[in-house]
Design a protein around this motif. Structure first.
Motif, PDB file in Angstrom:
ATOM      1  N   LEU A   1      -6.715  -2.799   3.616  1.00 18.19           N
ATOM      2  CA  LEU A   1      -6.593  -1.849   2.517  1.00 18.19           C
ATOM      3  C   LEU A   1      -5.176  -1.808   1.959  1.00 18.19           C
ATOM      4  CD1 LEU A   1      -8.706   1.116   3.946  1.00 18.19           C
ATOM      5  CD2 LEU A   1      -9.335  -0.368   2.035  1.00 18.19           C
ATOM      6  N   LEU A   2      -4.203  -2.001   2.828  1.00 18.28           N
ATOM      7  CA  LEU A   2      -2.807  -1.888   2.402  1.00 18.28           C
ATOM      8  C   LEU A   2      -2.265  -3.169   1.784  1.00 18.28           C
ATOM      9  CD1 LEU A   2      -1.333   0.070   5.453  1.00 18.28           C
ATOM     10  CD2 LEU A   2      -1.816   0.988   3.180  1.00 18.28           C
ATOM     11  N   SER A   3      -2.845  -4.329   2.113  1.00 17.50           N
ATOM     12  CA  SER A   3      -2.218  -5.577   1.675  1.00 17.50           C
ATOM     13  C   SER A   3      -3.145  -6.578   1.016  1.00 17.50           C
ATOM     14  CB  SER A   3      -1.558  -6.273   2.875  1.00 17.50           C
ATOM     15  OG  SER A   3      -2.535  -6.715   3.805  1.00 17.50           O
ATOM     16  N   ALA A   4      -4.435  -6.303   0.934  1.00 21.60           N
ATOM     17  CA  ALA A   4      -5.358  -7.333   0.435  1.00 21.60           C
ATOM     18  C   ALA A   4      -6.401  -6.768  -0.525  1.00 21.60           C
ATOM     19  CB  ALA A   4      -6.045  -8.034   1.615  1.00 21.60           C
ATOM     20  N   ARG A   5      -6.036  -5.737  -1.276  1.00 18.35           N
ATOM     21  CA  ARG A   5      -6.940  -5.206  -2.304  1.00 18.35           C
ATOM     22  C   ARG A   5      -6.127  -4.824  -3.529  1.00 18.35           C
ATOM     23  NH1 ARG A   5     -11.136  -0.770  -0.407  1.00 18.35           N
ATOM     24  NH2 ARG A   5     -11.992  -1.324  -2.445  1.00 18.35           N
ATOM     25  N   TRP A   6      -6.830  -4.716  -4.662  1.00 13.30           N
ATOM     26  CA  TRP A   6      -6.235  -4.282  -5.915  1.00 13.30           C
ATOM     27  C   TRP A   6      -5.010  -5.135  -6.290  1.00 13.30           C
ATOM     28  CZ3 TRP A   6      -7.037  -0.253  -2.101  1.00 13.30           C
ATOM     29  CH2 TRP A   6      -8.290   0.365  -2.225  1.00 13.30           C
ATOM     30  N   ASP A   7      -3.935  -4.503  -6.710  1.00 17.55           N
ATOM     31  CA  ASP A   7      -2.763  -5.248  -7.193  1.00 17.55           C
ATOM     32  C   ASP A   7      -2.127  -6.114  -6.110  1.00 17.55           C
ATOM     33  OD1 ASP A   7      -3.271  -3.895  -9.495  1.00 17.55           O
ATOM     34  OD2 ASP A   7      -1.369  -2.823  -9.588  1.00 17.55           O
ATOM     35  N   SER A   8      -2.306  -5.751  -4.844  1.00 19.68           N
ATOM     36  CA  SER A   8      -1.719  -6.546  -3.755  1.00 19.68           C
ATOM     37  C   SER A   8      -2.187  -7.994  -3.819  1.00 19.68           C
ATOM     38  CB  SER A   8      -2.095  -5.948  -2.401  1.00 19.68           C
ATOM     39  OG  SER A   8      -1.630  -4.626  -2.274  1.00 19.68           O
TER      40      SER A   8
ATOM     41  N   VAL B   1      -0.491   6.294   7.733  1.00 22.06           N
ATOM     42  CA  VAL B   1      -1.099   5.037   8.171  1.00 22.06           C
ATOM     43  C   VAL B   1      -2.055   5.273   9.339  1.00 22.06           C
ATOM     44  CG1 VAL B   1      -0.613   2.762   9.166  1.00 22.06           C
ATOM     45  CG2 VAL B   1       0.824   3.655   7.321  1.00 22.06           C
ATOM     46  N   VAL B   2      -1.677   6.161  10.259  1.00 19.17           N
ATOM     47  CA  VAL B   2      -2.558   6.485  11.386  1.00 19.17           C
ATOM     48  C   VAL B   2      -3.858   7.116  10.878  1.00 19.17           C
ATOM     49  CG1 VAL B   2      -2.835   7.990  13.392  1.00 19.17           C
ATOM     50  CG2 VAL B   2      -0.729   6.679  13.101  1.00 19.17           C
ATOM     51  N   ALA B   3      -3.753   8.038   9.941  1.00 22.27           N
ATOM     52  CA  ALA B   3      -4.951   8.649   9.374  1.00 22.27           C
ATOM     53  C   ALA B   3      -5.831   7.601   8.703  1.00 22.27           C
ATOM     54  CB  ALA B   3      -4.559   9.740   8.373  1.00 22.27           C
ATOM     55  N   LEU B   4      -5.205   6.660   8.007  1.00 19.71           N
ATOM     56  CA  LEU B   4      -5.949   5.589   7.348  1.00 19.71           C
ATOM     57  C   LEU B   4      -6.674   4.724   8.378  1.00 19.71           C
ATOM     58  CD1 LEU B   4      -6.486   4.143   4.600  1.00 19.71           C
ATOM     59  CD2 LEU B   4      -4.490   2.734   5.105  1.00 19.71           C
ATOM     60  N   ALA B   5      -5.990   4.404   9.468  1.00 19.70           N
ATOM     61  CA  ALA B   5      -6.598   3.571  10.507  1.00 19.70           C
ATOM     62  C   ALA B   5      -7.746   4.292  11.202  1.00 19.70           C
ATOM     63  CB  ALA B   5      -5.531   3.170  11.524  1.00 19.70           C
ATOM     64  N   LEU B   6      -7.562   5.579  11.489  1.00 16.23           N
ATOM     65  CA  LEU B   6      -8.624   6.340  12.145  1.00 16.23           C
ATOM     66  C   LEU B   6      -9.843   6.480  11.240  1.00 16.23           C
ATOM     67  CD1 LEU B   6      -6.547   9.158  13.904  1.00 16.23           C
ATOM     68  CD2 LEU B   6      -7.615   7.161  14.946  1.00 16.23           C
ATOM     69  N   TRP B   7      -9.611   6.694   9.953  1.00 13.95           N
ATOM     70  CA  TRP B   7     -10.717   6.774   8.998  1.00 13.95           C
ATOM     71  C   TRP B   7     -11.456   5.437   8.957  1.00 13.95           C
ATOM     72  CZ3 TRP B   7     -10.786  11.168   5.364  1.00 13.95           C
ATOM     73  CH2 TRP B   7     -11.915  11.178   4.538  1.00 13.95           C
ATOM     74  N   GLY B   8     -10.689   4.356   9.062  1.00  8.45           N
ATOM     75  CA  GLY B   8     -11.283   3.024   9.016  1.00  8.45           C
ATOM     76  C   GLY B   8     -12.183   2.726  10.206  1.00  8.45           C
ATOM     77  N   LEU B   9     -11.917   3.350  11.357  1.00  8.18           N
ATOM     78  CA  LEU B   9     -12.785   3.149  12.519  1.00  8.18           C
ATOM     79  C   LEU B   9     -14.207   3.599  12.227  1.00  8.18           C
ATOM     80  CD1 LEU B   9     -10.424   4.314  15.427  1.00  8.18           C
ATOM     81  CD2 LEU B   9     -11.010   1.961  14.762  1.00  8.18           C
ATOM     82  N   ALA B  10     -14.340   4.653  11.427  1.00 10.52           N
ATOM     83  CA  ALA B  10     -15.665   5.151  11.077  1.00 10.52           C
ATOM     84  C   ALA B  10     -16.241   4.438   9.855  1.00 10.52           C
ATOM     85  CB  ALA B  10     -15.597   6.662  10.808  1.00 10.52           C
ATOM     86  N   ASP B  11     -15.361   3.983   8.991  1.00 13.34           N
ATOM     87  CA  ASP B  11     -15.811   3.388   7.729  1.00 13.34           C
ATOM     88  C   ASP B  11     -15.908   1.872   7.786  1.00 13.34           C
ATOM     89  OD1 ASP B  11     -16.695   3.982   5.158  1.00 13.34           O
ATOM     90  OD2 ASP B  11     -14.765   3.473   4.271  1.00 13.34           O
TER      91      ASP B  11
ATOM     92  N   ALA C   1      -6.063   8.588   3.126  1.00 16.93           N
ATOM     93  CA  ALA C   1      -7.129   7.853   3.809  1.00 16.93           C
ATOM     94  C   ALA C   1      -8.433   7.944   3.027  1.00 16.93           C
ATOM     95  CB  ALA C   1      -7.312   8.408   5.218  1.00 16.93           C
ATOM     96  N   PHE C   2      -8.754   9.135   2.551  1.00 17.14           N
ATOM     97  CA  PHE C   2      -9.967   9.324   1.741  1.00 17.14           C
ATOM     98  C   PHE C   2      -9.915   8.478   0.474  1.00 17.14           C
ATOM     99  CE2 PHE C   2     -11.541  11.648  -2.008  1.00 17.14           C
ATOM    100  CZ  PHE C   2     -12.913  11.618  -1.738  1.00 17.14           C
ATOM    101  N   TRP C   3      -8.750   8.452  -0.175  1.00 17.52           N
ATOM    102  CA  TRP C   3      -8.593   7.756  -1.446  1.00 17.52           C
ATOM    103  C   TRP C   3      -8.738   6.249  -1.287  1.00 17.52           C
ATOM    104  CZ3 TRP C   3      -3.470   6.288  -4.045  1.00 17.52           C
ATOM    105  CH2 TRP C   3      -3.661   6.027  -5.416  1.00 17.52           C
ATOM    106  N   LEU C   4      -8.054   5.676  -0.282  1.00 19.69           N
ATOM    107  CA  LEU C   4      -8.114   4.236  -0.117  1.00 19.69           C
ATOM    108  C   LEU C   4      -9.472   3.757   0.395  1.00 19.69           C
ATOM    109  CD1 LEU C   4      -4.707   2.856   1.152  1.00 19.69           C
ATOM    110  CD2 LEU C   4      -5.507   3.314  -1.135  1.00 19.69           C
ATOM    111  N   HIS C   5     -10.208   4.611   1.064  1.00 23.08           N
ATOM    112  CA  HIS C   5     -11.553   4.244   1.484  1.00 23.08           C
ATOM    113  C   HIS C   5     -12.579   4.532   0.381  1.00 23.08           C
ATOM    114  CE1 HIS C   5      -9.787   4.086   5.552  1.00 23.08           C
ATOM    115  NE2 HIS C   5     -10.767   3.248   5.785  1.00 23.08           N
ATOM    116  N   GLY C   6     -12.093   5.081  -0.705  1.00 26.23           N
ATOM    117  CA  GLY C   6     -12.973   5.339  -1.847  1.00 26.23           C
ATOM    118  C   GLY C   6     -12.556   4.496  -3.026  1.00 26.23           C
TER     119      GLY C   6
END
Length: 389
Positions: free
Chosen positions: A54-61, A37-47, A380-385
Motif C-alpha cells: 500500500l505504501l510503495s506499489a499503488r497509485w502515484d508510487s 504504519v502499525v495501524a496500517l499493518a494491523l488493518w491489513g492482517l484483516a483485510d 489505515a481506513f483510507w489506504l485500505h479503501g
C-alpha cells in the motif's frame, strides 16, 4: 517573535547542537508516523493487504517507480480520451529512487520508501526549525506533531513526493526567515524539481526578497540585506521549476507542453468552478454529508489561514501557504486529492501549535495522543479503501 519579511542571519549553528535541540520533535514525529504504519499493518492482517504494498506499489508510487526504472516516455491511453503521461510527475523523487536502488539491493519502490523516510524526518526538522524560530521550542514541537498527525498524514510514509517537497520547502522558508538567501534559493530550486507546486516556494522567496529590498531603501547601510546574495537566491529559486517545464515543452514541441500533459490527466485550473460544482452536487444529492464535510474542510482551511494572518506570520509563510492553498482549491481535477495537495502548507497549523504549546504538559500530551491515534486509524481506513487518487 519574528514578524518582518526576513531577519538577519544568526551565527552559524553547530550541527550536533541543532540536532539535539530538535531531537524531541523528531522523536515524537517518528512515534506518530510509526503508530500510523502499525495501524496500517494491523488493518491489513484483516483485510489481506500488506502495508508495504500500500505504501510503495499503488497509485502515484507506481508511476515514480516506473520512471526510476525506465526513464520518461510511458503513456497510458484510457477510454474517454484521457491520456496519462508520466511527464506529469516531476523528476527529483524518481532520480533519488534510481540512485538509491543502484547502490543498494532495493527495488525502486522500496528505495522510494527509504527516500520518503529520510525526507519526512528532514521535513519534520525544517518545520520544527520554523516554529522554534518564530514561537519557541514548545511551539516547534507541537507544530511537528500536528503535521505528523494530519488526517492524510499517512502520505508522509508513502513513496510519494509530498515529504520530499515539504522538507525542501520548509528549509527554504527557514532560510528566508533567517536571511540565508542563497540557501533559500537552492532549496526552492530543488523543490521546483519535486512538484509543480514548487511555484509556491519560488513565490515566497521572490516576493519576500522584493519587499525586503524595498524596505532596505529606508534603512541605514549597515542594516540592509546583502544585495548580491539576495539577487543570487532569487535567481536560483525558479531554475528547477522552469527547467522541467522547459524540458517537457521541448519533448511535447509546445510552449504549454506541461499544461497539455496535465490536461490529459483531467487536471488544470478553472478558478475553483469545477470543485464548487463537485461540492454543490453532493449537497443536492444523497451524498449530502460528504458535501457538507468538504465545505467544512474548505472553511477550516480559510479560517486557519486568516488566523495565521492575524497571528502576524511572516510574509514568506503567508505567501507560500496562500499559493499552495490557492493552487489546490482552483485545480479542476482529482477532488479527493485536495487534502493531500495542501499537506505541505504546514504554516496553517501554526495557530493551533501555539495554542497547544500553551497548554500544560498534562493536558497537551493527551490531546496530541488522541489526535495521533485518530490519524493512524483514519490513515489505515483510507489506504485500505479509496486511498490517495
Amino acid at each position: 517573535m519574528v514578524r518582518g519579511a526576513a531577519a538577519a542571519p544568526r551565527g552559524r549553528a553547530v550541527p550536533g547542537a541543532a540536532l539535539r535541540h530538535a531531537a524531541p520533535a523528531l522523536l515524537l514525529y517518528a512515534a506518530v508516523r510509526a503508530l500510523g504504519v502499525v495501524a496500517l499493518a494491523l488493518w491489513g492482517l484483516a483485510d489481506g493487504k500488506g502495508a508495504r504494498h500500500l505504501l510503495s506499489a499503488r497509485w502515484d508510487s507506481i508511476w515514480y517507480a516506473r520512471i526510476a526504472e525506465h526513464g520518461y516516455g510511458y503513456t497510458l491511453h484510457l477510454p474517454g480520451g484521457k491520456v496519462h503521461s508520466d511527464m506529469a510527475f516531476f523528476p527529483l523523487l524518481p532520480w533519488l529512487e534510481r540512485l538509491l536502488s543502484a547502490v543498494l539491493p532495493l527495488s525502486a519502490g522500496d528505495a522510494g520508501l527509504v527516500v520518503t523516510a529520510v525526507a519526512s524526518l528532514c521535513a519534520a526538522w525544517g518545520i520544527f526549525a520554523v516554529g522554534d524560530h518564530l514561537y519557541g521550542r514548545r511551539a516547534g514541537v507541537a507544530l511537528v506533531v500536528l503535521w505528523a498527525a494530519l488526517p492524510v498524514g499517512v502520505v508522509q510514509s508513502m513513496a510519494y513526493s509530498e515529504s520530499l517537497f515539504t522538507a525542501l520547502a520548509a528549509w527554504s522558508l527557514y532560510c528566508v526567515l533567517t536571511g540565508r538567501w542563497v540557501w533559500a534559493g537552492a532549496f526552492a530550486s530543488l523543490a521546483g524539481l519535486t512538484r509543480p507546486v514548487g511555484a509556491a516556494v519560488v513565490a515566497a522567496v521572490g516576493i519576500t526578497a522584493a519587499v525586503a529590498l524595498l524596505r532596505d531603501r529606508r534603512r541605514p547601510e549597515g542594516a540592509r540585506q546583502p544585495l548580491p546574495r539576495v539577487l543570487l537566491g532569487v535567481l536560483l529559486a525558479p531554475l528547477g521549476w522552469l527547467a522541467y517545464f522547459a524540458w517537457v515543452g521541448v519533448r511535447e514541441a509546445s510552449v504549454t507542453g506541461y499544461l497539455d500533459v496535465q490536461g490529459g490527466w483531467g487536471n488544470g485550473f478553472d478558478g475553483g468552478l469545477a470543485f464548487g460544482s463537485f461540492i454543490r452536487e453532493r449537497l443536492a444529492g444523497p451524498a449530502f454529508w460528504a458535501g457538507l464535510g468538504l465545505l467544512a474542510g474548505v472553511a477550516l482551511v480559510l479560517v486557519l489561514y486568516r488566523a495565521g494572518v492575524r497571528q502576524g506570520q511572516p510574509l514568506p509563510l503567508l505567501v507560500f501557504t496562500g499559493t499552495v492553498v490557492l493552487l489546490a482549491l482552483t485545480a479542476k481535477g482529482y477532488f479527493g486529492s485536495k487534502p493531500r495537495l495542501m499537506m505541505p502548507a504546514f504554516p496553517l497549523l501554526l495557530p493551533l501549535a501555539v495554542a497547544l504549546a500553551r497548554l500544560r504538559t498534562v493536558r497537551a500530551v493527551p490531546v496530541a495522543a488522541a489526535v495521533a491515534l485518530v490519524s493512524a486509524v483514519y490513515g489505515a481506513f483510507w489506504l485500505h479503501g479509496s486511498g490517495p487518487p
